[in-house]
Design an enzyme around this catalytic site. Structure first.
Site, PDB file in Angstrom:
ATOM      1  N   ARG A  59      57.452  43.489  77.016  1.00  0.00           N
ATOM      2  CA  ARG A  59      57.942  44.207  75.850  1.00  0.00           C
ATOM      3  C   ARG A  59      57.842  43.274  74.659  1.00  0.00           C
ATOM      4  NH1 ARG A  59      62.666  46.106  73.716  1.00  0.00           N
ATOM      5  NH2 ARG A  59      63.581  44.080  74.041  1.00  0.00           N
ATOM      6  N   ARG A  63      60.316  45.772  64.901  1.00  0.00           N
ATOM      7  CA  ARG A  63      61.206  46.586  64.063  1.00  0.00           C
ATOM      8  C   ARG A  63      60.621  46.692  62.661  1.00  0.00           C
ATOM      9  NH1 ARG A  63      65.840  42.187  64.907  1.00  0.00           N
ATOM     10  NH2 ARG A  63      64.746  40.512  63.879  1.00  0.00           N
ATOM     11  N   ARG A 136      58.070  24.071  80.798  1.00  0.00           N
ATOM     12  CA  ARG A 136      57.398  23.598  79.594  1.00  0.00           C
ATOM     13  C   ARG A 136      58.392  22.696  78.893  1.00  0.00           C
ATOM     14  NH1 ARG A 136      52.350  23.227  78.488  1.00  0.00           N
ATOM     15  NH2 ARG A 136      52.610  23.609  76.265  1.00  0.00           N
ATOM     16  N   ARG A 167      57.169  25.297  65.122  1.00  0.00           N
ATOM     17  CA  ARG A 167      58.106  25.648  64.053  1.00  0.00           C
ATOM     18  C   ARG A 167      58.686  24.409  63.396  1.00  0.00           C
ATOM     19  NH1 ARG A 167      63.129  28.430  67.482  1.00  0.00           N
ATOM     20  NH2 ARG A 167      63.482  26.687  68.892  1.00  0.00           N
ATOM     21  N   GLU A 187      58.609  21.014  65.741  1.00  0.00           N
ATOM     22  CA  GLU A 187      58.743  21.233  67.176  1.00  0.00           C
ATOM     23  C   GLU A 187      57.364  21.457  67.798  1.00  0.00           C
ATOM     24  OE1 GLU A 187      62.090  23.825  68.125  1.00  0.00           O
ATOM     25  OE2 GLU A 187      60.908  24.665  69.758  1.00  0.00           O
ATOM     26  N   TYR A 235      65.584  31.380  81.916  1.00  0.00           N
ATOM     27  CA  TYR A 235      65.857  31.183  80.494  1.00  0.00           C
ATOM     28  C   TYR A 235      67.073  31.999  80.087  1.00  0.00           C
ATOM     29  CZ  TYR A 235      66.008  30.674  75.624  1.00  0.00           C
ATOM     30  OH  TYR A 235      66.484  30.363  74.376  1.00  0.00           O
ATOM     31  N   ASP A 237      69.851  32.638  76.787  1.00  0.00           N
ATOM     32  CA  ASP A 237      70.421  32.315  75.486  1.00  0.00           C
ATOM     33  C   ASP A 237      71.877  31.921  75.708  1.00  0.00           C
ATOM     34  OD1 ASP A 237      68.319  32.590  73.625  1.00  0.00           O
ATOM     35  OD2 ASP A 237      68.385  34.761  73.885  1.00  0.00           O
TER      36      ASP A 237
HETATM   37  C1  LIG Z   1      64.497  24.527  71.967  1.00  0.00           C
HETATM   38  C2  LIG Z   1      65.568  25.480  72.392  1.00  0.00           C
HETATM   39  C3  LIG Z   1      66.133  26.319  71.436  1.00  0.00           C
HETATM   40  C4  LIG Z   1      67.153  27.192  71.792  1.00  0.00           C
HETATM   41  N1  LIG Z   1      67.673  28.010  70.831  1.00  0.00           N
HETATM   42  C5  LIG Z   1      68.650  28.870  71.153  1.00  0.00           C
HETATM   43  C6  LIG Z   1      69.196  29.752  70.168  1.00  0.00           C
HETATM   44  O1  LIG Z   1      68.803  29.748  69.000  1.00  0.00           O
HETATM   45  N2  LIG Z   1      70.181  30.595  70.536  1.00  0.00           N
HETATM   46  C7  LIG Z   1      70.656  30.628  71.810  1.00  0.00           C
HETATM   47  O2  LIG Z   1      71.561  31.410  72.093  1.00  0.00           O
HETATM   48  N3  LIG Z   1      70.167  29.804  72.775  1.00  0.00           N
HETATM   49  C8  LIG Z   1      69.172  28.933  72.478  1.00  0.00           C
HETATM   50  N4  LIG Z   1      68.659  28.107  73.447  1.00  0.00           N
HETATM   51  C9  LIG Z   1      69.193  28.194  74.823  1.00  0.00           C
HETATM   52  C10 LIG Z   1      70.456  27.333  75.037  1.00  0.00           C
HETATM   53  O3  LIG Z   1      70.115  25.993  74.794  1.00  0.00           O
HETATM   54  C11 LIG Z   1      70.914  27.543  76.484  1.00  0.00           C
HETATM   55  O4  LIG Z   1      71.312  28.883  76.632  1.00  0.00           O
HETATM   56  C12 LIG Z   1      72.108  26.684  76.913  1.00  0.00           C
HETATM   57  O5  LIG Z   1      71.932  25.334  76.596  1.00  0.00           O
HETATM   58  C13 LIG Z   1      72.273  26.827  78.419  1.00  0.00           C
HETATM   59  O6  LIG Z   1      73.433  26.174  78.834  1.00  0.00           O
HETATM   60  P1  LIG Z   1      73.535  25.539  80.276  1.00  0.00           P
HETATM   61  O7  LIG Z   1      74.948  25.055  80.422  1.00  0.00           O
HETATM   62  O8  LIG Z   1      73.003  26.482  81.283  1.00  0.00           O
HETATM   63  O9  LIG Z   1      72.512  24.340  80.287  1.00  0.00           O
HETATM   64  P2  LIG Z   1      72.501  22.985  79.446  1.00  0.00           P
HETATM   65  O10 LIG Z   1      72.985  23.201  78.069  1.00  0.00           O
HETATM   66  O11 LIG Z   1      71.154  22.385  79.668  1.00  0.00           O
HETATM   67  O12 LIG Z   1      73.602  22.107  80.208  1.00  0.00           O
HETATM   68  C14 LIG Z   1      73.377  21.562  81.479  1.00  0.00           C
HETATM   69  C15 LIG Z   1      74.118  20.236  81.527  1.00  0.00           C
HETATM   70  O13 LIG Z   1      74.099  19.728  82.849  1.00  0.00           O
HETATM   71  C16 LIG Z   1      73.924  18.316  82.761  1.00  0.00           C
HETATM   72  N5  LIG Z   1      73.361  17.800  84.000  1.00  0.00           N
HETATM   73  C17 LIG Z   1      72.154  18.116  84.557  1.00  0.00           C
HETATM   74  N6  LIG Z   1      71.979  17.416  85.699  1.00  0.00           N
HETATM   75  C18 LIG Z   1      73.086  16.647  85.856  1.00  0.00           C
HETATM   76  C19 LIG Z   1      73.486  15.698  86.835  1.00  0.00           C
HETATM   77  N7  LIG Z   1      72.730  15.415  87.890  1.00  0.00           N
HETATM   78  N8  LIG Z   1      74.671  15.069  86.680  1.00  0.00           N
HETATM   79  C20 LIG Z   1      75.473  15.356  85.616  1.00  0.00           C
HETATM   80  N9  LIG Z   1      75.157  16.250  84.651  1.00  0.00           N
HETATM   81  C21 LIG Z   1      73.974  16.876  84.774  1.00  0.00           C
HETATM   82  C22 LIG Z   1      72.967  18.132  81.593  1.00  0.00           C
HETATM   83  O14 LIG Z   1      73.053  16.828  81.079  1.00  0.00           O
HETATM   84  C23 LIG Z   1      73.484  19.187  80.609  1.00  0.00           C
HETATM   85  O15 LIG Z   1      74.450  18.674  79.746  1.00  0.00           O
HETATM   86  C24 LIG Z   1      67.620  27.230  73.127  1.00  0.00           C
HETATM   87  C25 LIG Z   1      67.053  26.397  74.088  1.00  0.00           C
HETATM   88  C26 LIG Z   1      66.024  25.540  73.732  1.00  0.00           C
HETATM   89  C27 LIG Z   1      65.411  24.662  74.790  1.00  0.00           C
END
Ligand SMILES: Cc1cc2nc3c(=O)[nH]c(=O)nc-3n(C[C@H](O)[C@H](O)[C@H](O)COP(=O)(O)OP(=O)(O)OC[C@H]3O[C@@H](n4cnc5c(N)ncnc54)[C@H](O)[C@@H]3O)c2cc1C
Length: 254
Positions: A59, A63, A136, A167, A187, A235, A237
């Site tokens: 999809r 808009r 990636r 970007r 980036e 993935y 957000d």
């Molecule tokens: C470039 C980019 C842009 C983005 N932009 C947006 C946006 O505009 N809006 C939006 O809503 N979302 C965005 N996102 C997505 C957002 O970053 C994620 O939704 C969010 O970070 C996911 O949270 P998480 O807790 O699953 O993972 P993470 O934030 O990755 O947290 C996982 C944590 O686990 C820790 N960890 C991993 N392995 C270990 C270990 N062995 N021991 C101890 N700690 C560990 C890591 O250090 C990390 O701190 C973006 C992502 C990227 C990559």
């Protein structure tokens, strides 16, 4: 515009699209595909669109408005003072250990906690026994510029193939900064290898199959909850990941 796109889609429709290019043209026609999708997607994935599978874009949200927000959500924003300040307030009084790899001493951490939430890569948890899940990665080039404003906006995407980055982020616009200088980050999409920061999971059939094998192993890890973008190889957000965490917490805590 609607009529033009509809016409182009009809004229170029391919039954059973075999690659991303054919799929995208089916959805938005060749003009929008060339202008907005082809170059950007090829930079993101490091491969020509004709060699990428069709299922990557089922999809394409289109808009016909002047609303240039990326998301549709009613409430959108950035926390006052940024995320660091918000998280600092959230974890006030809670013990936090930084620079500590849970996997280096898993049995110790498991022994001090009733339940462990593991948000790291699921394949790393199981010592990559079935192989490494693909991602990636990204590289950021950050510059301090001697001007108050570079691009007038927090994010500008470069959808052409020739510009090497995807970007430019100009950080001050997230908080309406009034500083005399500005900081921008270009980036670049990058091939990922083990040891690099994993950014975007490559949810193709091969990797999804591998993930399912790891997921099956989690069934016997009774005290560990696998969550988040790395733990679930998906993935997410931020709002989605917070939503899943809330649901999981309710389920576990009753
Ligand atoms: C470039 C980019 C842009 C983005 N932009 C947006 C946006 O505009 N809006 C939006 O809503 N979302 C965005 N996102 C997505 C957002 O970053 C994620 O939704 C969010 O970070 C996911 O949270 P998480 O807790 O699953 O993972 P993470 O934030 O990755 O947290 C996982 C944590 O686990 C820790 N960890 C991993 N392995 C270990 C270990 N062995 N021991 C101890 N700690 C560990 C890591 O250090 C990390 O701190 C973006 C992502 C990227 C990559």
């Amino acid at each position: 515009a609607k009529e033009k796109i509809r016409q182009q889609c009809n004229d170029h429709y391919v039954e059973d699209p075999q690659n991303l290019e054919e799929q995208a043209i089916n959805l938005v026609g060749p003009d929008m595909y060339e202008k907005l999708i082809r170059g950007y997607t090829e930079k993101q994935w490091g491969r020509p669109c004709t060699e990428l599978p069709a299922f990557i874009i089922r999809r394409i949200p289109v808009r016909f408005t002047y609303d240039n927000n990326y998301f549709y959500d009613t409430y959108q924003g950035i926390p006052t003072d940024g995320y660091t300040a918000m998280v600092e307030r959230m974890i006030e009084g809670i013990e936090v250990k930084l620079h500590t790899d849970y996997l280096e001493d898993k049995s110790y951490w498991n022994s001090v906690a009733e339940k462990v939430v593991y948000s790291g890569p699921i394949d790393a948890y199981f010592d990559y026994k079935y192989g490494v899940l693909g991602y990636r990665s990204l590289r950021f080039e950050t510059e301090v510029l001697d001007m108050p404003d570079y691009q007038g906006n927090a994010v500008v995407n470069y959808t052409d193939r020739e510009t090497p980055f995807t970007r430019i982020i100009e950080h001050k616009h997230f908080e309406f900064g009034t500083q005399p200088k500005t900081i921008i980050s270009k980036e670049y999409s990058m091939k990922w290898q083990l040891g690099d920061e994993p950014y975007y999971p490559i949810n193709d059939r091969k990797n999804n199959g591998l993930y399912q094998k790891y997921k099956a192993l989690t069934e016997s890890e009774n005290n560990v909850i696998f969550g988040g973008r790395l733990g679930e190889y998906k993935y997410y957000d931020m709002d989605k990941v917070v939503g899943v965490a809330f649901r999981k917490a309710r389920e576990v805590l009753g």
